[in-house]
Design an enzyme around this catalytic site. Structure first.
Site, PDB file in Angstrom:
ATOM      1  N   ASN A  43      33.276  26.820  48.749  1.00 47.30           N
ATOM      2  CA  ASN A  43      32.959  26.736  47.288  1.00 47.30           C
ATOM      3  C   ASN A  43      33.506  25.776  46.624  1.00 47.30           C
ATOM      4  OD1 ASN A  43      31.631  29.239  47.909  1.00 47.30           O
ATOM      5  ND2 ASN A  43      33.361  30.405  47.258  1.00 47.30           N
ATOM      6  N   ASN A 180      46.240  32.075  39.980  1.00 46.65           N
ATOM      7  CA  ASN A 180      46.099  32.973  38.866  1.00 46.65           C
ATOM      8  C   ASN A 180      47.621  33.780  38.835  1.00 46.65           C
ATOM      9  OD1 ASN A 180      46.410  34.990  41.158  1.00 46.65           O
ATOM     10  ND2 ASN A 180      44.109  35.257  41.242  1.00 46.65           N
ATOM     11  N   LYS A 215      40.889  37.217  31.361  1.00 45.81           N
ATOM     12  CA  LYS A 215      40.172  37.003  30.012  1.00 45.81           C
ATOM     13  C   LYS A 215      40.986  36.338  28.753  1.00 45.81           C
ATOM     14  CE  LYS A 215      41.997  41.566  28.593  1.00 45.81           C
ATOM     15  NZ  LYS A 215      43.276  40.994  28.454  1.00 45.81           N
ATOM     16  N   THR A 240      32.487  36.535  41.917  1.00 51.10           N
ATOM     17  CA  THR A 240      32.660  35.564  43.117  1.00 51.10           C
ATOM     18  C   THR A 240      32.592  34.064  43.051  1.00 51.10           C
ATOM     19  OG1 THR A 240      31.575  37.605  44.285  1.00 51.10           O
ATOM     20  CG2 THR A 240      32.065  35.576  45.576  1.00 51.10           C
ATOM     21  N   GLY A 243      36.719  31.434  40.188  1.00 51.51           N
ATOM     22  CA  GLY A 243      38.072  30.599  40.340  1.00 51.51           C
ATOM     23  C   GLY A 243      37.695  29.269  41.032  1.00 51.51           C
ATOM     24  N   ASP A 244      36.748  29.507  42.163  1.00 49.36           N
ATOM     25  CA  ASP A 244      36.585  28.189  42.962  1.00 49.36           C
ATOM     26  C   ASP A 244      35.860  27.067  42.351  1.00 49.36           C
ATOM     27  OD1 ASP A 244      37.737  29.741  45.148  1.00 49.36           O
ATOM     28  OD2 ASP A 244      35.718  30.432  45.720  1.00 49.36           O
ATOM     29  N   GLY A 280      26.262  35.500  43.700  1.00 47.79           N
ATOM     30  CA  GLY A 280      26.544  34.853  44.939  1.00 47.79           C
ATOM     31  C   GLY A 280      27.730  33.830  44.516  1.00 47.79           C
TER      32      GLY A 280
HETATM   33  O1  RIB Z   1      36.514  32.845  46.157  1.00 47.99           O
HETATM   34  C1  RIB Z   1      35.306  33.518  46.864  1.00 47.99           C
HETATM   35  C2  RIB Z   1      35.258  33.501  48.184  1.00 47.99           C
HETATM   36  O2  RIB Z   1      36.355  34.331  48.664  1.00 47.99           O
HETATM   37  C3  RIB Z   1      34.089  34.027  48.758  1.00 47.99           C
HETATM   38  O3  RIB Z   1      32.981  33.258  48.996  1.00 47.99           O
HETATM   39  C4  RIB Z   1      34.676  34.716  50.306  1.00 47.99           C
HETATM   40  O4  RIB Z   1      34.031  34.011  51.129  1.00 47.99           O
HETATM   41  C5  RIB Z   1      36.054  34.605  50.131  1.00 47.99           C
HETATM   42  O5  RIB Z   1      36.570  33.515  50.923  1.00 47.99           O
END
Ligand code: RIB
Length: 305
Positions: A43, A180, A215, A240, A243-244, A280
Site C-alpha cells: 500500500n 500512531n 480524529k 483500511t 495510514g499507509d 479496499g
Molecule cells: O494497513 C493495511 C494493511 O495492513 C492491509 O492491507 C493488510 O494487508 C495489513 O497488512
C-alpha cells in the site's frame, strides 16, 4: 533520490460485519467477501508512486501471484526487487464493521522469508541520497536497518504492527518515524501526544516524528520544526490503508517534492481522507490529481490543540 520500500505484500480477504467477532462467537458476514491487494508495504509503495515518487519495492510473493506485480507496475512502482518463491503470499483476514473500522489478522507467508543474501543483493543497488522505507511486516528488519545505514541511506520507519522485538532494533539509525499513538506509547512509555514527541527527541535526538492521532489529526516534531493538521469530515466506508496512504503521500511530498511540513501534512491528510471513503486497501489510494482537485474543497475540522 529514489525510494526503496523493503516491505510486505499481502492478499487481503475482507468481510463486512455488524460487529467484530467476539471470543467463542460465530458470525455471518454481510454481502460477498472482498479480495484486494494489500500489505502495509504494498500500500505504501502504491501511495508513494501515486503521489509522484520514484519507488522500488523489494519483497517476496508466491510464484502463483504475478498479478500483484502487474498491479504495482500499473501504479508506477518498480518491481525489479520482488522475488517469487515457493511459499504462499502473505495474507490478511480483515473484518470491517458498520462504522468502517477494521481489525486485521495477518499470516506472514513469503513476507517472512527475507534472507541476508537477498538483503545484500537488493541494498547493493542503493546508497547515499536514497530513502529506505520499512514497516514491521517482514523479517530481518534489524539487519536491513544496519546494512542500509552502513550504505548511507536515509531510513524511514513506520513501526506497524508494533511488537516487542521491534523495540530492540537499532532505531537510533532511523531518520524519520511515522507512527500512531499506540505505537508512540510502546516506543516511549508515554500516552500524551506532546510527551510522546518530547520523549522521541530524547531517545532518538534529531529524528523527525509524524504522530497520527485519529480524529485529532496529526502532529509533527523534529526537534526544530513543529507541524499540526486536523482531519476532514468525509463519509467513512473503510479505514483500511488510510495510514499507509498518509505515509506514502507525506514521504513523497517531503523527500521527493521537497514540500514544507505544513503542505506535506495537508496533502497526506487529504489523500487519507479520500482513501477512507472507498473500499479496499491499495485500491482506495487516490491519484495526486484527485488530491489536488479536493484541496480546499473538503470540510476541514480544526485540531483541538
Ligand atoms: O494497513 C493495511 C494493511 O495492513 C492491509 O492491507 C493488510 O494487508 C495489513 O497488512
Amino acid at each position: 533520490m529514489r525510494f526503496l520500500n523493503f516491505g510486505s505484500i499481502n492478499i487481503d480477504y475482507v468481510y463486512h460485519v455488524d460487529h467484530f467477532v467476539r471470543p467463542g462467537e460465530t458470525e455471518l458476514s454481510e454481502g460477498e467477501r472482498g479480495t484486494f491487494s494489500g500489505g502495509k508495504g504494498f500500500n505504501q509503495s502504491v501511495a508513494l508512486a501515486k503521489a509522484g515518487a520514484e519507488v522500488y519495492h523489494a519483497g517476496k510473493i508466491s510464484r502463483e501471484d504475478s498479478f500483484l506485480l502487474k498491479e504495482l507496475e500499473s501504479a508506477g512502482v518498480r518491481t525489479d526487487f520482488i522475488q517469487q518463491v515457493g511459499m504462499y503470499t502473505g495474507h490478511a483476514i480483515i473484518q470491517v464493521d458498520t462504522t468502517g473500522q477494521n481489525c486485521i489478522l495477518l499470516s506472514a507467508g513469503a513476507n517472512h522469508t527475507m534472507t541476508e543474501t537477498f538483503i545484500d543483493e537488493v541494498l547493493g543497488h542503493f546508497g547515499a541520497g536514497d530513502v529506505l522505507l520499512l514497516q514491521n511486516e517482514i523479517n530481518r528488519i534489524d539487519s536491513i536497518i544496519e546494512k542500509a545505514h552502513a550504505r548511507g541511506m536515509t531510513i524511514v520507519l513506520n513501526p506497524s504492527p508494533i511488537n516487542k522485538p521491534l523495540l530492540s532494533y537499532p532505531l537510533d539509525k532511523v531518520t524519520c518515524f511515522l507512527l500512531n499513538e499506540i505505537e508512540g506509547q510502546e516506543l516511549t512509555g508515554r500516552s500524551d501526544p506532546a510527551q510522546i514527541l518530547e520523549r522521541m527527541q530524547i531517545q532518538f535526538p534529531g529524528c523527525a516524528v509524524v504522530l497520527t492521532l485519529g480524529k485529532d489529526g496529526v502532529c509533527y516534531w523534529d526537534g526544530k520544526e513543529r507541524g499540526r493538521h486536523g482531519i476532514y469530515d468525509v463519509e467513512v466506508v473503510d479505514t483500511t490503508a488510510a495510514g499507509d496512504t498518509f505515509t506514502g503521500y507525506f514521504l513523497a511530498c517531503r523527500y521527493q517534492h521537497q514540500e514544507t511540513i505544513a503542505r506535506a501534512l495537508e496533502k497526506a491528510s487529504i489523500a487519507s481522507s479520500l482513501a477512507v471513503s472507498k473500499n479496499g486497501a491499495a485500491a482506495s489510494i487516490p491519484l495526486l490529481a484527485d488530491v489536488h482537485a479536493y484541496q480546499d474543497k473538503l470540510p476541514y475540522i480544526l485540531p483541538n490543540v
